[in-house]
Design a protein around this motif. Sequence first.
Motif, PDB file in Angstrom:
ATOM      1  N   ILE A  53     -11.130   2.475   1.169  1.00  0.00           N
ATOM      2  CA  ILE A  53     -12.318   3.159   0.637  1.00  0.00           C
ATOM      3  C   ILE A  53     -12.744   2.536  -0.684  1.00  0.00           C
ATOM      4  O   ILE A  53     -13.925   2.254  -0.909  1.00  0.00           O
ATOM      5  CB  ILE A  53     -12.031   4.666   0.466  1.00  0.00           C
ATOM      6  N   LEU A  54     -11.772   2.303  -1.562  1.00  0.00           N
ATOM      7  CA  LEU A  54     -12.081   1.690  -2.858  1.00  0.00           C
ATOM      8  C   LEU A  54     -12.635   0.288  -2.686  1.00  0.00           C
ATOM      9  O   LEU A  54     -13.582  -0.110  -3.370  1.00  0.00           O
ATOM     10  CB  LEU A  54     -10.837   1.665  -3.740  1.00  0.00           C
ATOM     11  N   TYR A  55     -12.034  -0.478  -1.776  1.00  0.00           N
ATOM     12  CA  TYR A  55     -12.481  -1.847  -1.531  1.00  0.00           C
ATOM     13  C   TYR A  55     -13.931  -1.877  -1.060  1.00  0.00           C
ATOM     14  O   TYR A  55     -14.709  -2.733  -1.476  1.00  0.00           O
ATOM     15  CB  TYR A  55     -11.575  -2.495  -0.488  1.00  0.00           C
ATOM     16  N   ARG A  56     -14.295  -0.929  -0.202  1.00  0.00           N
ATOM     17  CA  ARG A  56     -15.636  -0.914   0.380  1.00  0.00           C
ATOM     18  C   ARG A  56     -16.682  -0.232  -0.500  1.00  0.00           C
ATOM     19  O   ARG A  56     -17.875  -0.391  -0.253  1.00  0.00           O
ATOM     20  CB  ARG A  56     -15.613  -0.215   1.752  1.00  0.00           C
ATOM     21  N   THR A  57     -16.259   0.516  -1.511  1.00  0.00           N
ATOM     22  CA  THR A  57     -17.238   1.281  -2.293  1.00  0.00           C
ATOM     23  C   THR A  57     -17.337   0.876  -3.762  1.00  0.00           C
ATOM     24  O   THR A  57     -18.241   1.331  -4.456  1.00  0.00           O
ATOM     25  CB  THR A  57     -16.915   2.787  -2.239  1.00  0.00           C
ATOM     26  N   PHE A  82       0.790  -1.232   0.000  1.00  0.00           N
ATOM     27  CA  PHE A  82       0.000   0.000   0.000  1.00  0.00           C
ATOM     28  C   PHE A  82       0.825   1.288   0.000  1.00  0.00           C
ATOM     29  O   PHE A  82       0.298   2.343  -0.338  1.00  0.00           O
ATOM     30  CB  PHE A  82      -0.948   0.001   1.206  1.00  0.00           C
ATOM     31  N   GLY A  83       2.083   1.228   0.401  1.00  0.00           N
ATOM     32  CA  GLY A  83       2.936   2.405   0.340  1.00  0.00           C
ATOM     33  C   GLY A  83       2.947   3.252   1.596  1.00  0.00           C
ATOM     34  O   GLY A  83       4.005   3.618   2.089  1.00  0.00           O
ATOM     35  N   SER A  84       1.779   3.578   2.133  1.00  0.00           N
ATOM     36  CA  SER A  84       1.697   4.424   3.315  1.00  0.00           C
ATOM     37  C   SER A  84       0.342   4.197   3.989  1.00  0.00           C
ATOM     38  O   SER A  84      -0.539   3.534   3.432  1.00  0.00           O
ATOM     39  CB  SER A  84       1.837   5.905   2.939  1.00  0.00           C
ATOM     40  N   LYS A  85       0.171   4.773   5.160  1.00  0.00           N
ATOM     41  CA  LYS A  85      -1.102   4.627   5.868  1.00  0.00           C
ATOM     42  C   LYS A  85      -2.222   5.348   5.115  1.00  0.00           C
ATOM     43  O   LYS A  85      -3.347   4.847   5.032  1.00  0.00           O
ATOM     44  CB  LYS A  85      -0.980   5.149   7.302  1.00  0.00           C
ATOM     45  N   ASP A  86      -1.921   6.524   4.569  1.00  0.00           N
ATOM     46  CA  ASP A  86      -2.927   7.244   3.779  1.00  0.00           C
ATOM     47  C   ASP A  86      -3.348   6.432   2.560  1.00  0.00           C
ATOM     48  O   ASP A  86      -4.541   6.349   2.233  1.00  0.00           O
ATOM     49  CB  ASP A  86      -2.391   8.605   3.331  1.00  0.00           C
ATOM     50  N   LYS A  87      -2.356   5.832   1.887  1.00  0.00           N
ATOM     51  CA  LYS A  87      -2.675   5.020   0.702  1.00  0.00           C
ATOM     52  C   LYS A  87      -3.441   3.756   1.091  1.00  0.00           C
ATOM     53  O   LYS A  87      -4.301   3.285   0.344  1.00  0.00           O
ATOM     54  CB  LYS A  87      -1.388   4.647  -0.032  1.00  0.00           C
ATOM     55  N   LEU A  88      -3.146   3.220   2.262  1.00  0.00           N
ATOM     56  CA  LEU A  88      -3.886   2.057   2.749  1.00  0.00           C
ATOM     57  C   LEU A  88      -5.356   2.434   2.957  1.00  0.00           C
ATOM     58  O   LEU A  88      -6.259   1.677   2.593  1.00  0.00           O
ATOM     59  CB  LEU A  88      -3.262   1.551   4.048  1.00  0.00           C
ATOM     60  N   LEU A  89      -5.589   3.605   3.517  1.00  0.00           N
ATOM     61  CA  LEU A  89      -6.965   4.056   3.716  1.00  0.00           C
ATOM     62  C   LEU A  89      -7.667   4.277   2.379  1.00  0.00           C
ATOM     63  O   LEU A  89      -8.845   3.918   2.217  1.00  0.00           O
ATOM     64  CB  LEU A  89      -6.996   5.347   4.533  1.00  0.00           C
ATOM     65  N   GLU A  90      -6.964   4.834   1.427  1.00  0.00           N
ATOM     66  CA  GLU A  90      -7.546   5.018   0.096  1.00  0.00           C
ATOM     67  C   GLU A  90      -7.956   3.672  -0.495  1.00  0.00           C
ATOM     68  O   GLU A  90      -9.030   3.535  -1.097  1.00  0.00           O
ATOM     69  CB  GLU A  90      -6.549   5.720  -0.824  1.00  0.00           C
ATOM     70  N   ALA A  91      -7.087   2.673  -0.335  1.00  0.00           N
ATOM     71  CA  ALA A  91      -7.397   1.335  -0.830  1.00  0.00           C
ATOM     72  C   ALA A  91      -8.622   0.769  -0.116  1.00  0.00           C
ATOM     73  O   ALA A  91      -9.472   0.112  -0.736  1.00  0.00           O
ATOM     74  CB  ALA A  91      -6.198   0.409  -0.648  1.00  0.00           C
ATOM     75  N   VAL A 110      -9.332  10.244  -3.110  1.00  0.00           N
ATOM     76  CA  VAL A 110     -10.177   9.093  -3.438  1.00  0.00           C
ATOM     77  C   VAL A 110     -11.564   9.240  -2.824  1.00  0.00           C
ATOM     78  O   VAL A 110     -12.577   8.975  -3.469  1.00  0.00           O
ATOM     79  CB  VAL A 110      -9.525   7.769  -2.961  1.00  0.00           C
ATOM     80  N   LEU A 111     -11.618   9.694  -1.563  1.00  0.00           N
ATOM     81  CA  LEU A 111     -12.907   9.890  -0.903  1.00  0.00           C
ATOM     82  C   LEU A 111     -13.745  10.909  -1.656  1.00  0.00           C
ATOM     83  O   LEU A 111     -14.937  10.704  -1.888  1.00  0.00           O
ATOM     84  CB  LEU A 111     -12.697  10.342   0.543  1.00  0.00           C
ATOM     85  N   ASN A 112     -13.127  12.009  -2.065  1.00  0.00           N
ATOM     86  CA  ASN A 112     -13.853  13.030  -2.805  1.00  0.00           C
ATOM     87  C   ASN A 112     -14.326  12.512  -4.157  1.00  0.00           C
ATOM     88  O   ASN A 112     -15.417  12.874  -4.628  1.00  0.00           O
ATOM     89  CB  ASN A 112     -12.974  14.270  -2.995  1.00  0.00           C
ATOM     90  N   GLU A 113     -13.527  11.662  -4.782  1.00  0.00           N
ATOM     91  CA  GLU A 113     -13.930  11.074  -6.060  1.00  0.00           C
ATOM     92  C   GLU A 113     -15.139  10.163  -5.886  1.00  0.00           C
ATOM     93  O   GLU A 113     -16.055  10.163  -6.714  1.00  0.00           O
ATOM     94  CB  GLU A 113     -12.766  10.298  -6.666  1.00  0.00           C
ATOM     95  N   VAL A 114     -15.150   9.396  -4.802  1.00  0.00           N
ATOM     96  CA  VAL A 114     -16.293   8.522  -4.518  1.00  0.00           C
ATOM     97  C   VAL A 114     -17.547   9.358  -4.281  1.00  0.00           C
ATOM     98  O   VAL A 114     -18.623   9.065  -4.820  1.00  0.00           O
ATOM     99  CB  VAL A 114     -16.006   7.631  -3.289  1.00  0.00           C
ATOM    100  N   ARG A 115     -17.410  10.399  -3.469  1.00  0.00           N
ATOM    101  CA  ARG A 115     -18.552  11.268  -3.186  1.00  0.00           C
ATOM    102  C   ARG A 115     -19.092  11.900  -4.468  1.00  0.00           C
ATOM    103  O   ARG A 115     -20.308  11.946  -4.697  1.00  0.00           O
ATOM    104  CB  ARG A 115     -18.134  12.376  -2.217  1.00  0.00           C
ATOM    105  N   THR A 116     -18.182  12.406  -5.298  1.00  0.00           N
ATOM    106  CA  THR A 116     -18.591  13.064  -6.539  1.00  0.00           C
ATOM    107  C   THR A 116     -19.282  12.092  -7.480  1.00  0.00           C
ATOM    108  O   THR A 116     -20.307  12.415  -8.090  1.00  0.00           O
ATOM    109  CB  THR A 116     -17.367  13.700  -7.233  1.00  0.00           C
TER     110      THR A 116
END
Length: 208
Positions: A59-63, A48-57, A120-126
Amino acid sequence: MKTDFNEKQVQILLIAEALFAENGFEGTSIRTIAKKAEINIAMVSYYFGSKDKLLEALILYRTSDLKIQIENLSVENLDPVEKIDKLIELYINRIRCNKGIYRILHFEFSSEDRETKMKVLNEVRTRNLKSLETIIHEGQAKGIFRKEVIIPLIPPTIMGTFFHFYMNKEYFKKLLTLETDEAFENYIQTKLKTHIQQTIKALLLYES
């Protein structure tokens, strides 16, 4: 970022989700995640590279599948009112089944500093908002929905109502005489869902 994850990646994502929900994003380290997953810290970084990137992953996994469901709904052969009802049902079911990630998103990432990092979160929301706009614009074109609806306020109305109810669980259990957790969850699936559907339709529909 890819949305297909292998078994080990999914294991890490689920462990991270549970820890983020329990201890907060800032209160959870990569070391803690690796220890819980019984893997080397380097493996988390490798995947994942970093904790932020792990969270982005996460979000994508769950959405990712919700994206498909909402997009399919927007083109279903249903009238706009039925689509709104089904959309709210999708949201409620998704939040109920994935409380961890939605708790993280709803409570951990409301600050501007964090949100600027959460592309990524903003992209999902949009993306989800565009599908909602498609449904509402269809209803407006057919003269069913009011023209002056503020569409971006619809998702927070749905999710805000749900989270206020859920985060005050013991209060509402007592207030509504819901003696068990099962009764509480059933109330969400029936009464609360219907209440939210009626609220959103009251905002959308012309007064009769």
